[in-house]
Design an enzyme around this catalytic site. Structure first.
Site, PDB file in Angstrom:
ATOM      1  N   ARG A 100       0.846  -1.188   0.000  1.00 43.74           N
ATOM      2  CA  ARG A 100       0.000   0.000   0.000  1.00 43.74           C
ATOM      3  C   ARG A 100       0.886   1.244   0.000  1.00 43.74           C
ATOM      4  O   ARG A 100       1.962   1.260   0.602  1.00 43.74           O
ATOM      5  CB  ARG A 100      -0.871  -0.029   1.255  1.00 43.74           C
ATOM      6  N   THR A 374      -9.963   0.322  -9.342  1.00 41.82           N
ATOM      7  CA  THR A 374      -8.980  -0.616  -8.827  1.00 41.82           C
ATOM      8  C   THR A 374      -8.903  -1.740  -9.847  1.00 41.82           C
ATOM      9  O   THR A 374      -9.687  -1.779 -10.783  1.00 41.82           O
ATOM     10  CB  THR A 374      -9.465  -1.120  -7.454  1.00 41.82           C
ATOM     11  N   THR A 392      -4.208  -0.585  -7.062  1.00 45.54           N
ATOM     12  CA  THR A 392      -4.987   0.601  -7.411  1.00 45.54           C
ATOM     13  C   THR A 392      -4.119   1.851  -7.556  1.00 45.54           C
ATOM     14  O   THR A 392      -3.030   1.931  -6.996  1.00 45.54           O
ATOM     15  CB  THR A 392      -6.066   0.867  -6.336  1.00 45.54           C
ATOM     16  N   ASN A 394      -6.165   4.462  -7.013  1.00 43.91           N
ATOM     17  CA  ASN A 394      -7.299   5.068  -6.324  1.00 43.91           C
ATOM     18  C   ASN A 394      -8.325   5.558  -7.327  1.00 43.91           C
ATOM     19  O   ASN A 394      -9.170   4.787  -7.765  1.00 43.91           O
ATOM     20  CB  ASN A 394      -6.890   6.168  -5.354  1.00 43.91           C
ATOM     21  N   ASP A 416      -7.633   8.625   0.339  1.00 43.28           N
ATOM     22  CA  ASP A 416      -8.178   7.523   1.127  1.00 43.28           C
ATOM     23  C   ASP A 416      -7.970   7.711   2.622  1.00 43.28           C
ATOM     24  O   ASP A 416      -8.468   6.927   3.428  1.00 43.28           O
ATOM     25  CB  ASP A 416      -7.576   6.192   0.672  1.00 43.28           C
ATOM     26  N   GLY A 467     -13.630   0.224  -5.054  1.00 43.02           N
ATOM     27  CA  GLY A 467     -13.622   1.080  -3.877  1.00 43.02           C
ATOM     28  C   GLY A 467     -14.333   0.428  -2.710  1.00 43.02           C
ATOM     29  O   GLY A 467     -14.111  -0.742  -2.401  1.00 43.02           O
TER      30      GLY A 467
END
Length: 562
Positions: A100, A374, A392, A394, A416, A467
């Protein structure tokens, strides 16, 4: 060997035999003793399958497919974003990789607030200040220890696709045309995704700068992205606007290997992603709460089944807003939140007579909105190794910023975070202090790559983009198979619904049974029609070892066989 294939032929202009101008979209395959790859684009799936044919395993195929998606699926496939991997080996070993994105070291709690304290979501969603430190390339290299083939080989299909070009589909042409104005606004130099006349089906997309970036990775490894020329270009791009990523941020980025979140659902071992993905926790909560009403007694998409599932979603997403974030920065309450003791108490307010007001299950604060753009990959090889990966940028094409000279889109993942507790993100998801911005922190995600094990072997590999709709789509996919006994094809392509506590509405796909929607409205639910929810990629393995792979019919998604 039994093999069923459903194929959609994509007609394109045959410009040059060395270019990728003709390919098939394969929606469903049933094979035995073969590896399969399911992804959002046929050329990416084929890249993964090619690696399997060359002797690679599921993890080799995952890396090759991810790189290829960065070329052929630029709206979400990426090297400028991040993601999660859930893997299980044929030895029984389970592992997850968290790559991430992280907040830059110069990020701050109130960085998107104006002088009056109002949140400026344009800054968190568009342009250079919206960019988190990318994790994808580091994630690909972290996967390498589970692979058989060298990275130089795994990245080559993507280099070929970028350098030689490929024919775009109608969906890709439409998206590029629709976003042209944003590309021009946020980029100070010419980029491969903009041209003077509209894009059309069959046009060739050549990405020379991206090809050179991939070659630097091929030659210099992870340092070929996080250091050297590519890193210099990325930092220079930041300085063209208000971006804050530094060379130190890039060098210091680290992948985290986490313990998989595991729980039992009706004799099936569910293996999913832990925090900072909310997906695994939400999945455990929703499945367990729905089981208290013996969901299998009802018909799929009937009023009672949908009501049970919606109310489980409502309670789970209220907990998401209050409790979930990067486990390095908060008290991780996962064990408590998925315990029967907690969930049975949570479920006491459920009634078939009416909708439960959201104010009764959570402290009302507006939710951040999480992008639906994504992409997911499901892979299993002939030896029984399996991997589920969701990555992703986003938003659609992320921040809309392409690194000049390097040719790849940067994410807008900072949105996010709860940029101001109570302010919704682009997907309407609300968050509190648990997901507030801090330097080097990972933003909460909904990505839910999941593997189900039965009798010690992979039974299902599943995931989807979408999402905040990701956990509910994976939830419905599992329930459709386990409780309602649907086939993989019917489960993937059945009309879906979604509820996330706030807003109070329940979203239904446009082809959802109207009788159920009307009955739900009579019970006090507010219904809303959506064109599409998710694009699920599913692989199922039956007791005889037959592998049934299905690519979602909602897009260009495709299956490839080694």
């Amino acid at each position: 060997m039994k093999k069923i294939v459903i194929v959609i032929i994509l007609s394109t202009y045959n410009i040059c035999s060395s270019q990728f101008t003709s390919f098939n979209i394969v929606k469903e395959v049933k094979v035995k003793n073969k590896g399969v790859v399911v992804s959002a684009h046929p050329l990416a799936s084929e890249a993964g399958a090619k690696i399997l044919k060359m002797g690679g395993n599921a993890y080799d195929a995952i890396v090759a497919t991810q790189y290829a998606l960065a070329v052929v699926y630029p709206q979400a496939g990426n090297i400028g974003g991040g993601g999660f991997l859930v893997g299980i080996k044929n030895t029984g070993e389970k592992f997850t990789l968290d790559y991430r994105e992280t907040a830059p070291s110069q990020a701050s709690h109130d960085m998107y607030l104006d002088k009056s304290g109002k949140a400026d979501t344009d800054l968190s969603q568009n342009g250079r200040l919206a960019v988190g430190v990318p994790g994808s390339v580091a994630g690909f290299f972290a996967t390498l220890k589970h692979c058989r083939l060298p990275m130089e080989q795994l990245i080559q299909p993507a280099i070929d696709l970028a350098e030689k070009g490929f024919a775009i589909t109608r969906q890709e042409a439409d998206l590029l045309n629709a976003n042209k104005e944003k590309f021009v606004r946020h980029n100070k130099t010419n980029i491969a995704f903009v041209k003077n006349i509209p894009w059309k089906t069959g046009d060739l997309l050549i990405q020379k700068e991206l090809a050179e970036t991939l070659k630097r990775i091929q030659k210099s490894g992870q340092k070929g992205f996080y250091e050297g020329k590519t890193a210099e270009l990325l930092v220079a791009e930041m300085k063209k606007g208000n971006g804050i990523i530094t060379s130190a941020d890039l060098i210091n980025y680290k992948v985290v290997e986490r313990k998989a979140l595991e729980f039992d659902y009706k004799g099936n071992q569910i293996i999913s992603m832990p925090l900072p993905s909310s997906g695994g926790i939400l999945l455990a909560q929703m499945l367990k709460m729905a089981s208290y009403e013996n969901l299998e007694k009802y018909q799929q998409n009937s009023t009672k089944a949908v009501q049970i599932m919606v109310e489980a979603e409502r309670r789970a997403y209220a907990d998401r807003a209050e409790y979930m974030g990067d486990p390095a920065f908060i008290q991780d309450k996962t064990s408590y939140l998925i315990s029967d003791e907690y969930l049975k108490n949570r479920w006491k307010s459920f009634s078939f007579d009416k909708a439960t007001p959201s104010a009764e299950v959570g402290k009302i604060i507006k939710q951040p909105k999480e992008s639906t753009e994504t992409t997911h990959i499901s892979v299993i090889d002939k030896e029984g190794n399996a991997a589920a990966v969701t990555t992703t940028l986003n938003g659609l094409y992320g921040s809309k910023v392409v690194v000049s000279g390097a040719g790849f889109f940067l994410n807008n993942e900072m949105d996010d975070f709860s940029i101001k507790p109570g302010v919704p993100n682009m997907f309407g998801a609300v968050g509190g202090e648990a997901n507030s911005i801090q330097p080097n922190k990972r933003m909460l995600s909904s990505m839910t790559p999941t593997i189900i094990v039965k009798n010690g072997k992979p039974y299902m590999v599943v995931g989807t983009p979408g999402g905040t709709t990701i956990p509910t789509s994976v939830y419905q996919s599992i329930v459709n198979v386990v409780d309602f006994k649907l086939s993989a094809n019917m489960s993937v392509n059945a009309p879906k619904f979604h509820h996330q506590w706030l807003p109070e509405t329940v979203a239904f796909e446009k082809n959802f049974p109207e009788t159920t929607i009307k009955a739900m409205e009579k019970l006090g639910y507010k219904a809303e029609k959506w064109g599409q929810i998710g694009r699920t990629e599913m692989i199922m393995v039956d007791d005889e070892g037959n592998i049934h792979a299905v690519a979602d019919g909602r897009g260009d998604d495709s299956v490839a066989v080694e």
